[in-house]
Design a protein around this motif. Structure first.
Motif, short mmCIF file in Angstrom:
data_model
loop_
_atom_site.label_atom_id
_atom_site.label_comp_id
_atom_site.label_asym_id
_atom_site.label_seq_id
_atom_site.Cartn_x
_atom_site.Cartn_y
_atom_site.Cartn_z
N PHE A 77 0.84 -1.21 0.00
CA PHE A 77 0.00 0.00 0.00
C PHE A 77 0.88 1.26 0.00
O PHE A 77 0.79 2.09 0.91
CB PHE A 77 -0.92 -0.01 1.22
CG PHE A 77 -1.85 -1.19 1.28
CD1 PHE A 77 -3.08 -1.17 0.64
CD2 PHE A 77 -1.50 -2.34 1.98
CE1 PHE A 77 -3.94 -2.25 0.69
CE2 PHE A 77 -2.35 -3.44 2.04
CZ PHE A 77 -3.58 -3.39 1.38
N PRO A 78 1.72 1.44 -1.02
CA PRO A 78 2.64 2.59 -1.02
C PRO A 78 1.95 3.94 -1.09
O PRO A 78 2.42 4.90 -0.46
CB PRO A 78 3.51 2.33 -2.26
CG PRO A 78 2.65 1.48 -3.15
CD PRO A 78 1.87 0.60 -2.22
N VAL A 79 0.87 4.06 -1.85
CA VAL A 79 0.18 5.36 -1.95
C VAL A 79 -0.55 5.65 -0.65
O VAL A 79 -0.55 6.80 -0.17
CB VAL A 79 -0.80 5.36 -3.14
CG1 VAL A 79 -1.67 6.61 -3.12
CG2 VAL A 79 -0.02 5.28 -4.45
N THR A 80 -1.18 4.64 -0.07
CA THR A 80 -1.82 4.82 1.24
C THR A 80 -0.80 5.33 2.25
O THR A 80 -1.09 6.25 3.03
CB THR A 80 -2.42 3.48 1.73
OG1 THR A 80 -3.34 3.00 0.75
CG2 THR A 80 -3.12 3.66 3.06
N CYS A 81 0.39 4.75 2.21
CA CYS A 81 1.46 5.17 3.13
C CYS A 81 1.87 6.61 2.85
O CYS A 81 2.05 7.41 3.77
CB CYS A 81 2.65 4.23 3.00
SG CYS A 81 4.03 4.64 4.08
N ARG A 82 1.99 6.97 1.58
CA ARG A 82 2.42 8.33 1.26
C ARG A 82 1.39 9.36 1.70
O ARG A 82 1.73 10.48 2.12
CB ARG A 82 2.66 8.45 -0.25
CG ARG A 82 3.26 9.82 -0.60
CD ARG A 82 3.68 9.91 -2.04
NE ARG A 82 4.38 11.19 -2.21
CZ ARG A 82 4.18 12.03 -3.20
NH1 ARG A 82 3.30 11.74 -4.12
NH2 ARG A 82 4.86 13.15 -3.29
#
Length: 284
Positions: A77-82
C-alpha cells in the motif's frame, strides 16, 4: 531466536496422544498471541539456550516479526502510506497486525482486509477516501498476481452476426478488478504513485470508478465513464451483453455501450466470448 521446549511437565506426562497434542497446540497458540501483543509476558515454557526464560530474545523476535509484517503492508500500500506519512502508517499498520495476524504462509494474501480496517480506524477519519485508495492498491496486487491470458482482438467480433451480439457473454481477463468510489480515487492515486507529483485533486470533483487490469507485464489503472463499472461487474458475473448494458444504464442513463466496449478492448481486458448455443470462442 527463542526455542519451544519439549521438556515441560504437561507434555512429558504419560497421557494419550490427544492430550499431548492439545498441550502443544495451547503452547503454540500462546506463543503466536504473545508475538503480536507486546503487553503479554513471555509464554510459559519458553527458554533460551541457557535454560532460562528468554525475555530479551523473545522481545527481539517479536519486534522483527511485527516490523516485517508492517513492511509487507507498506510495500503493498505505497500510496496509502504516502498519503498519511511513514510514522502514521506504521502506527496504523501495527494496530492492524496485532488484530489480524497472517492466516496463510503466502504473504500475498496478507492485507486483504486492510481497507476495511482503515474504514474503522478512527485516527484516519480525516481522510475519508483512504479506505478506497487502499482498496485500489489491493486490487493492483491481486491483478499483478492474476493468471495469464491472451487478450482478444476487436476484429474477433466482426464475424459475429449482429443479432447474436446482445446475448453474447464476454470473457474478461483474470486480472480484471473494479473499484468504485464516491471520491476521485484514480486521480488521487495517479498523482501519488509518483513521488514527484504535485498536482492537487479537488474532492468536489466527485466519484470515480476504476478498472484495474494486467494484460501484459504491467498493471494498468483507468478511470471509467459513468455506468461502465456496473456494466463490467455484470459481465464478470456472467451476464450477457444486453443485461450488462441494462445494469450500466441503471446507474447512468447516458451510459454508452459502444464506448464501454471500446474501452475494454483498449485495456485488453477481453479474452473471449460465449455465443448463444455455441462453444466459447476467441480470436488470436
Amino acid at each position: 531466536m527463542p526455542e519451544l521446549i519439549d521438556q515441560s511437565a504437561p507434555i512429558r506426562k504419560s497421557r494419550g496422544d490427544g492430550a499431548v497434542v492439545r498441550d502443544l497446540a495451547q503452547l503454540q497458540a500462546a506463543f503466536a498471541n504473545a508475538i503480536l501483543d507486546p503487553g503479554m509476558a513471555v509464554p510459559s515454557g519458553l527458554t533460551g539456550p541457557d535454560g532460562r526464560p528468554g525475555a530479551r530474545r523473545f522481545a527481539v523476535y517479536r519486534n522483527n516479526v511485527v516490523a516485517g509484517l508492517i513492511e509487507t503492508l507498506k510495500a503493498a500500500f505505497p500510496v496509502t502510506c504516502r498519503l498519511v506519512g511513514d510514522e502514521f502508517f506504521a502506527a496504523m499498520a501495527r494496530v492492524y497486525v496485532a488484530g489480524e495476524p497472517p492466516r496463510s504462509p503466502i504473504m500475498l494474501d496478507y492485507g486483504a482486509g486492510f481497507s476495511e480496517f482503515i474504514a474503522q480506524f478512527e485516527p484516519a477519519a480525516a481522510l475519508p477516501y483512504l479506505r478506497d485508495i487502499a482498496r485500489l492498491e489491493r486490487s493492483w496486487v491481486e491483478a499483478y498476481h492474476a493468471a495469464e491470458a491472451i487478450p482478444l482482438l476487436p476484429s474477433a467480433l466482426a464475424r459475429v452476426p449482429p443479432a447474436e451480439l446482445p446475448s453474447m457473454r464476454l470473457l474478461l481477463h483474470p486480472s480484471v478488478r473494479i473499484v468504485r468510489s464516491i471520491f476521485p480515487i484514480v486521480a488521487i492515486w495517479q498523482i501519488n504513485v509518483d513521488a514527484c507529483g504535485t498536482r492537487e485533486v479537488n474532492l468536489a470533483d466527485g466519484s470515480e470508478d476504476a478498472l484495474v487490469t494486467r494484460p501484459d507485464a504491467e498493471v494498468e489503472i483507468r478511470a471509467l465513464p459513468v455506468g461502465a463499472a456496473a456494466f463490467i461487474e455484470a459481465l464478470l458475473a456472467g451476464s450477457p451483453i444486453v443485461d450488462a448494458m441494462k445494469r450500466g444504464m441503471s446507474v447512468g442513463p447516458c451510459f454508452d455501450l459502444a464506448c464501454a466496449l471500446t474501452g475494454l478492448f483498449e485495456a485488453r481486458a477481453i479474452i473471449g466470448f460465449d455465443r448463444p448455443s455455441r462453444r466459447p470462442g476467441r480470436d488470436a
